[in-house]
Write a protein that holds these residues in place. Sequence first.
Motif, short mmCIF file in Angstrom:
data_model
loop_
_atom_site.label_atom_id
_atom_site.label_comp_id
_atom_site.label_asym_id
_atom_site.label_seq_id
_atom_site.Cartn_x
_atom_site.Cartn_y
_atom_site.Cartn_z
N LEU A 97 -56.33 20.28 -0.77
CA LEU A 97 -54.99 19.71 -0.84
C LEU A 97 -54.17 20.36 -1.95
O LEU A 97 -53.00 20.70 -1.75
N VAL A 98 -54.79 20.57 -3.09
CA VAL A 98 -54.09 21.22 -4.21
C VAL A 98 -53.71 22.65 -3.85
O VAL A 98 -52.57 23.08 -4.07
N ARG A 99 -54.65 23.42 -3.26
CA ARG A 99 -54.35 24.80 -2.87
C ARG A 99 -53.21 24.86 -1.84
O ARG A 99 -52.31 25.68 -1.93
N LEU A 100 -53.29 23.97 -0.86
CA LEU A 100 -52.24 23.94 0.16
C LEU A 100 -50.89 23.55 -0.43
O LEU A 100 -49.85 24.10 -0.05
N ARG A 101 -50.91 22.63 -1.36
CA ARG A 101 -49.65 22.21 -2.01
C ARG A 101 -49.03 23.36 -2.81
O ARG A 101 -47.82 23.58 -2.78
N ILE A 102 -49.87 24.12 -3.50
CA ILE A 102 -49.38 25.26 -4.28
C ILE A 102 -48.76 26.30 -3.35
O ILE A 102 -47.67 26.81 -3.61
N ARG A 103 -49.43 26.61 -2.24
CA ARG A 103 -48.88 27.58 -1.28
C ARG A 103 -47.59 27.07 -0.66
O ARG A 103 -46.66 27.83 -0.43
N ILE A 125 -55.76 15.75 5.56
CA ILE A 125 -56.36 15.34 4.28
C ILE A 125 -55.69 14.06 3.79
O ILE A 125 -56.36 13.17 3.26
N ASP A 126 -54.37 13.95 3.97
CA ASP A 126 -53.66 12.73 3.59
C ASP A 126 -54.20 11.52 4.35
O ASP A 126 -54.36 10.43 3.78
N GLU A 127 -54.50 11.71 5.63
CA GLU A 127 -55.05 10.60 6.42
C GLU A 127 -56.41 10.17 5.89
O GLU A 127 -56.72 8.99 5.84
N ARG A 128 -57.23 11.14 5.49
CA ARG A 128 -58.54 10.79 4.92
C ARG A 128 -58.39 10.11 3.57
O ARG A 128 -59.19 9.25 3.21
N MET A 129 -57.37 10.50 2.81
CA MET A 129 -57.13 9.84 1.52
C MET A 129 -56.76 8.38 1.73
O MET A 129 -57.20 7.51 0.98
N ASP A 130 -55.94 8.14 2.75
CA ASP A 130 -55.54 6.76 3.05
C ASP A 130 -56.73 5.92 3.48
O ASP A 130 -56.77 4.71 3.23
N ALA A 131 -57.70 6.54 4.11
CA ALA A 131 -58.88 5.81 4.60
C ALA A 131 -60.00 5.78 3.55
O ALA A 131 -61.10 5.34 3.85
N ASP A 132 -59.72 6.24 2.33
CA ASP A 132 -60.72 6.31 1.25
C ASP A 132 -61.97 7.08 1.68
O ASP A 132 -63.09 6.75 1.31
N ASN A 133 -61.75 8.12 2.45
CA ASN A 133 -62.85 8.93 2.95
C ASN A 133 -62.63 10.38 2.54
O ASN A 133 -62.67 11.28 3.35
N ILE A 134 -62.40 10.60 1.26
CA ILE A 134 -62.03 11.92 0.77
C ILE A 134 -63.13 12.48 -0.14
O ILE A 134 -63.80 11.74 -0.86
#
Length: 125
Positions: free
Chosen positions: A21-27, A4-13
């Motif tokens: 990403l939020v759910r994974l970060r919380i876990r 997901i971070d890679e897609r964010m960097d490519a502006d393809n999110i």
Amino acid sequence: MKQIDERMDADNITKDDIFSLVRLRIRNLQAFSELRAYNDTGSFRFLHPLIAGRSERALLASILEKDPQEFLRKHRNVLDSIRRYEAYLKNPERESRRKQDRNLLRKYRDRETLFRDILNEKTKG
């Protein structure tokens, strides 16, 4: 998370990617919190979904649901242990084991509080 971070960097999110990403970060934070608590105290807090059902509280609550007689038998055993260790603390012959008896009494009192809390939740709920 890396994908997901890679897609964010490519502006393809997408919006779903952000929620994932939020759910994974919380876990991830929960997992590190569990590990920190285990490292500091030697016991888990049982908040992370992977171990939430493995706490003594969860086990006792499931016993209460499945077999109330077994739950009450275990509760009676804890009450008997409390009474026994209170008597041990008054016995002068057990002077050498005072510290161990106090620790065990504290353990059984904590467990009795757990039983009482589960019963209170059951009667209120």
